[in-house]
Design an enzyme around this catalytic site. Structure first.
Site, PDB file in Angstrom:
ATOM      1  N   ASP A 209      38.322 -21.454  -6.978  1.00 31.04           N
ATOM      2  CA  ASP A 209      37.930 -22.608  -6.162  1.00 31.04           C
ATOM      3  C   ASP A 209      36.641 -22.270  -5.421  1.00 31.04           C
ATOM      4  O   ASP A 209      36.144 -21.152  -5.474  1.00 31.04           O
ATOM      5  CB  ASP A 209      39.037 -22.949  -5.162  1.00 31.04           C
ATOM      6  CG  ASP A 209      39.334 -21.779  -4.231  1.00 31.04           C
ATOM      7  OD1 ASP A 209      38.678 -21.699  -3.177  1.00 31.04           O
ATOM      8  OD2 ASP A 209      40.185 -20.929  -4.563  1.00 31.04           O
ATOM      9  N   ASP A 211      36.344 -22.456  -2.076  1.00 26.26           N
ATOM     10  CA  ASP A 211      36.675 -22.257  -0.674  1.00 26.26           C
ATOM     11  C   ASP A 211      36.368 -23.560   0.070  1.00 26.26           C
ATOM     12  O   ASP A 211      35.760 -24.494  -0.478  1.00 26.26           O
ATOM     13  CB  ASP A 211      35.939 -21.061  -0.070  1.00 26.26           C
ATOM     14  CG  ASP A 211      36.700 -20.455   1.101  1.00 26.26           C
ATOM     15  OD1 ASP A 211      37.889 -20.128   0.915  1.00 26.26           O
ATOM     16  OD2 ASP A 211      36.123 -20.309   2.184  1.00 26.26           O
TER      17      ASP A 211
END
Length: 287
Positions: A209, A211
């Protein structure tokens, strides 16, 4: 005890290595307690490896609860010279996308509850950690990733946060200002201990991802991370299969002699019990 030259640490989503043959399940007790799980030692593409799942069977250890010292000490006792570490990370830069792999060349430690040294209790050691990963092992992993068709990044700084919660938005923004590339919860502790044990160490950081700094990822969800973990797990296993035959058998890197001159305590002043406990680590330097 069965020995191997290459160790593999599986992180979140990587509980096993498919393709292992002639398997031995080895349980080891160390002076630092039991490792995360039994070691699975076997042949992978004709090369003997020792596999360990970092968070335990069924993922039972928080990042700060992982028995890092026991894990690395046990690898040393098994004869391991190189550790390939896999771990999920968040990206701190737009150009490092989910499902990309990063081979970090630097670490930044933000943890506060880890035991990241074998030394103490009467023996003092200070390793050099300016270059925290093995350049030869890292190069082999990067090349293998390119061959496997994964989008690879050959360098980057891994920020090791404490966890288990993910970053606040304020933290994430600050880490970006610092120039961090990826963020994870485990690997720097392993890297420090591996260096003290004179084991070559390199991380394959598996991006799940962006973040929470990213406008499209302002609420990182477990579902999102698990989905990308499963995709990354297949790619990293393919990478490791490709890399193994290309890892040099000779060690000419600085990792192999990291403790030369690093033990400061005079031999006659060393705690006898600690010296015996650390014999697998310091034995070639201290008689």
């Amino acid at each position: 005890m069965a020995t191997a030259r290459i160790g593999i640490i599986g992180g979140s989503g990587i509980q096993e290595m498919e393709g292992l043959q002639d398997i031995q399940r080895i349980e080891i007790e160390t002076p630092f307690g039991k490792p995360s799980a039994p070691f699975i030692v076997g042949m992978l593409g004709g090369i003997k490896v020792a596999f360990l799942t970092r968070h335990g069977i069924g993922h039972i250890f928080l990042p700060n609860e992982v028995p890092y010292r026991a894990n690395i000490y046990a690898f040393k006792e098994l004869g391991i010279e190189r550790i390939i570490s896999c771990g999920a990370v968040g990206s701190m830069k737009e150009e490092i996308k989910p499902l990309d792999f990063v081979i970090p060349d630097q670490f930044f430690d933000r943890t506060t509850r880890r035991q990241a040294t074998f030394f103490g209790e009467g023996i003092v050691g200070h390793i050099s950690f300016a270059l925290p990963v093995c350049p030869h092992l890292s190069a082999a992993l990067y090349d293998a990733g390119k061959t496997a068709g994964v989008t690879m990044h050959s360098k980057g700084t891994y920020l090791n946060m404490e966890g288990p919660a993910f970053s606040s938005l304020a933290e994430s923004r600050v880490y970006r200002q610092w120039g961090m590339d990826v963020i994870g919860m485990t690997n720097m502790t392993e890297a420090k201990l591996a260096r003290e044990a004179e084991i070559c160490y390199s991380t394959i950081a598996l991006v799940t991802d962006y973040d929470c700094w990213h406008p499209d990822h302002d609420a990182v969800t477990v579902e999102m991370i698990v989905s990308n973990l499963l995709k990354n797990a297949e790619n990293v296993k393919k990478l490791i299969h490709i890399a193994l035959p290309h890892i040099p058998s000779d060690r000419t890197c600085h990792c192999a002699t990291a403790l030369s001159g690093a033990v400061f305590t005079s031999p006659e002043k060393m705690n006898t019990a600690t010296k015996e406990k650390l014999r697998p680590i310091i034995g070639k330097y201290i008689k």
